[in-house]
Design a protein around this motif. Structure first.
Motif, PDB file in Angstrom:
ATOM      1  N   ASP A  41      25.275  -6.405  -2.510  1.00 18.67           N
ATOM      2  CA  ASP A  41      26.631  -6.954  -2.417  1.00 18.67           C
ATOM      3  C   ASP A  41      27.423  -6.322  -1.280  1.00 18.67           C
ATOM      4  N   GLU A  42      27.160  -5.062  -1.015  1.00 20.68           N
ATOM      5  CA  GLU A  42      27.882  -4.349   0.038  1.00 20.68           C
ATOM      6  C   GLU A  42      27.418  -4.783   1.427  1.00 20.68           C
ATOM      7  N   GLY A  43      26.399  -5.628   1.504  1.00 20.26           N
ATOM      8  CA  GLY A  43      25.908  -6.113   2.781  1.00 20.26           C
ATOM      9  C   GLY A  43      25.066  -5.094   3.526  1.00 20.26           C
ATOM     10  N   ASP A  44      24.380  -4.239   2.797  1.00 14.18           N
ATOM     11  CA  ASP A  44      23.557  -3.192   3.396  1.00 14.18           C
ATOM     12  C   ASP A  44      22.110  -3.671   3.494  1.00 14.18           C
ATOM     13  N   PRO A  45      21.740  -4.369   4.584  1.00  9.42           N
ATOM     14  CA  PRO A  45      20.365  -4.877   4.689  1.00  9.42           C
ATOM     15  C   PRO A  45      19.375  -3.760   4.961  1.00  9.42           C
ATOM     16  N   ARG A  46      18.180  -3.932   4.399  1.00  6.27           N
ATOM     17  CA  ARG A  46      17.087  -2.977   4.625  1.00  6.27           C
ATOM     18  C   ARG A  46      15.769  -3.694   4.356  1.00  6.27           C
ATOM     19  N   PRO A  47      14.639  -3.082   4.748  1.00  9.27           N
ATOM     20  CA  PRO A  47      13.352  -3.736   4.490  1.00  9.27           C
ATOM     21  C   PRO A  47      13.168  -4.027   2.994  1.00  9.27           C
ATOM     22  N   ALA A  48      12.652  -5.212   2.692  1.00 12.54           N
ATOM     23  CA  ALA A  48      12.441  -5.614   1.299  1.00 12.54           C
ATOM     24  C   ALA A  48      11.217  -4.910   0.720  1.00 12.54           C
TER      25      ALA A  48
ATOM     26  N   GLY B 111      -1.861 -11.659   4.004  1.00 15.41           N
ATOM     27  CA  GLY B 111      -1.232 -10.919   2.915  1.00 15.41           C
ATOM     28  C   GLY B 111      -0.100 -10.015   3.345  1.00 15.41           C
ATOM     29  N   THR B 112       0.080  -9.816   4.648  1.00 13.20           N
ATOM     30  CA  THR B 112       1.198  -9.013   5.148  1.00 13.20           C
ATOM     31  C   THR B 112       2.509  -9.646   4.698  1.00 13.20           C
ATOM     32  N   GLN B 113       3.469  -8.805   4.301  1.00 16.51           N
ATOM     33  CA  GLN B 113       4.767  -9.284   3.865  1.00 16.51           C
ATOM     34  C   GLN B 113       5.854  -8.727   4.777  1.00 16.51           C
ATOM     35  N   VAL B 114       6.776  -9.600   5.178  1.00 15.94           N
ATOM     36  CA  VAL B 114       7.915  -9.231   5.997  1.00 15.94           C
ATOM     37  C   VAL B 114       9.150  -9.719   5.265  1.00 15.94           C
ATOM     38  N   GLY B 115      10.129  -8.831   5.047  1.00 18.06           N
ATOM     39  CA  GLY B 115      11.312  -9.283   4.334  1.00 18.06           C
ATOM     40  C   GLY B 115      12.485  -8.352   4.492  1.00 18.06           C
ATOM     41  N   VAL B 116      13.657  -8.867   4.095  1.00 18.19           N
ATOM     42  CA  VAL B 116      14.894  -8.093   4.114  1.00 18.19           C
ATOM     43  C   VAL B 116      15.555  -8.222   2.751  1.00 18.19           C
ATOM     44  N   PHE B 117      16.125  -7.119   2.303  1.00 16.79           N
ATOM     45  CA  PHE B 117      16.770  -6.976   1.001  1.00 16.79           C
ATOM     46  C   PHE B 117      18.222  -6.596   1.272  1.00 16.79           C
ATOM     47  N   THR B 118      19.176  -7.292   0.641  1.00 19.50           N
ATOM     48  CA  THR B 118      20.594  -7.042   0.876  1.00 19.50           C
ATOM     49  C   THR B 118      21.324  -6.866  -0.452  1.00 19.50           C
TER      50      THR B 118
ATOM     51  N   ALA C 251      16.910 -10.917  -1.829  1.00 21.07           N
ATOM     52  CA  ALA C 251      15.818 -10.602  -0.905  1.00 21.07           C
ATOM     53  C   ALA C 251      15.123 -11.879  -0.462  1.00 21.07           C
ATOM     54  N   GLY C 252      14.597 -11.825   0.749  1.00 19.73           N
ATOM     55  CA  GLY C 252      13.784 -12.903   1.283  1.00 19.73           C
ATOM     56  C   GLY C 252      12.525 -12.310   1.875  1.00 19.73           C
ATOM     57  N   TRP C 253      11.432 -13.060   1.786  1.00 21.99           N
ATOM     58  CA  TRP C 253      10.148 -12.598   2.301  1.00 21.99           C
ATOM     59  C   TRP C 253       9.407 -13.733   2.971  1.00 21.99           C
ATOM     60  N   ILE C 254       8.582 -13.348   3.932  1.00 18.07           N
ATOM     61  CA  ILE C 254       7.558 -14.222   4.480  1.00 18.07           C
ATOM     62  C   ILE C 254       6.237 -13.541   4.191  1.00 18.07           C
TER      63      ILE C 254
ATOM     64  N   VAL D 229      13.513 -25.884   4.654  1.00 18.39           N
ATOM     65  CA  VAL D 229      14.177 -24.588   4.576  1.00 18.39           C
ATOM     66  C   VAL D 229      13.364 -23.646   5.453  1.00 18.39           C
ATOM     67  N   ALA D 230      14.056 -22.816   6.217  1.00 19.66           N
ATOM     68  CA  ALA D 230      13.389 -21.847   7.087  1.00 19.66           C
ATOM     69  C   ALA D 230      14.008 -20.479   6.853  1.00 19.66           C
ATOM     70  N   TYR D 231      13.175 -19.461   7.029  1.00 16.77           N
ATOM     71  CA  TYR D 231      13.628 -18.080   6.906  1.00 16.77           C
ATOM     72  C   TYR D 231      13.166 -17.319   8.129  1.00 16.77           C
ATOM     73  N   TYR D 232      14.104 -16.674   8.809  1.00 20.18           N
ATOM     74  CA  TYR D 232      13.844 -15.837   9.974  1.00 20.18           C
ATOM     75  C   TYR D 232      14.113 -14.398   9.557  1.00 20.18           C
ATOM     76  N   CYS D 233      13.210 -13.489   9.916  1.00 18.80           N
ATOM     77  CA  CYS D 233      13.350 -12.113   9.462  1.00 18.80           C
ATOM     78  C   CYS D 233      12.678 -11.150  10.436  1.00 18.80           C
ATOM     79  N   ASP D 234      13.349 -10.026  10.705  1.00 13.37           N
ATOM     80  CA  ASP D 234      12.728  -9.005  11.547  1.00 13.37           C
ATOM     81  C   ASP D 234      12.095  -7.889  10.711  1.00 13.37           C
ATOM     82  N   GLY D 235      12.183  -7.989   9.373  1.00  5.54           N
ATOM     83  CA  GLY D 235      11.574  -7.002   8.491  1.00  5.54           C
ATOM     84  C   GLY D 235      12.347  -5.710   8.390  1.00  5.54           C
ATOM     85  N   ASP D 236      13.518  -5.656   9.000  1.00  2.00           N
ATOM     86  CA  ASP D 236      14.315  -4.434   8.987  1.00  2.00           C
ATOM     87  C   ASP D 236      15.735  -4.709   8.506  1.00  2.00           C
TER      88      ASP D 236
END
Length: 147
Positions: free
Chosen positions: A114-121, A105-112, A97-100, A18-25
């Motif tokens: 139901d409305e599909g409004d992605p933002r930093p996790a 210890g740095t965390q990068v993630g996106v939180f979405t 939400a997904g995180w790397i 399993v892989a997760y790609y994220c720009d943190g935004d």
């Protein structure tokens, strides 16, 4: 780090990955697929793909997500570094939400929502494996490949 623009993490277990790609935004992609003989061929929605190789010390290849194709190289890391996922329903809305978590210890993630409004996790509390989201608490687990 993928070309300085995003981050990718891969978990390999029992011939699956399993892989997760994220720009943190706003952009993220989850991909799954076979991982055998040192080769990765992963697919996911929307249009995410990851092709590459892996060994006991690193993975490298090309990831396509968010309309971009980027090359990556990722070292082997030890927990708590890795890829995480969480879901919770708050007031009838499903939140995902997904995180790397990087080795420093740095965390990068996106939180979405139901409305599909992605933002930093929000940040994960790695001690309790939870994250505070929209007035509630989300349980977070390490993402593992499924056969």
């Amino acid at each position: 780090m993928v070309g300085g623009k995003a981050t990718v993490a891969i978990s390999v277990k029992d011939g699956q990955a399993v892989a997760y790609y994220c720009d943190g935004d706003r952009t993220e992609a989850w991909m799954r697929g076979p991982a055998s003989g040192g080769d990765l061929d992963l697919k996911g929605a929307p249009g995410g793909t990851l092709k590459g190789t892996f060994s006991r010390t690193r993975a490298a290849g090309t990831v396509t997500a968010g309309g971009q194709e980027l090359t990556f190289e990722a070292p082997l890391v030890k927990s708590p570094a890795g890829v995480y996922r969480g879901t919770v329903t708050i007031q009838g809305a499903r939140l995902v939400a997904g995180w790397i978590v990087l080795p420093d210890g740095t965390q990068v993630g996106v939180f979405t929502t139901d409305e599909g409004d992605p933002r930093p996790a929000p940040k994960i509390d790695l001690g309790s494996k939870t994250a505070a989201v929209d007035g509630g608490t989300m349980t977070v687990t390490e993402a593992e490949p499924k056969a």
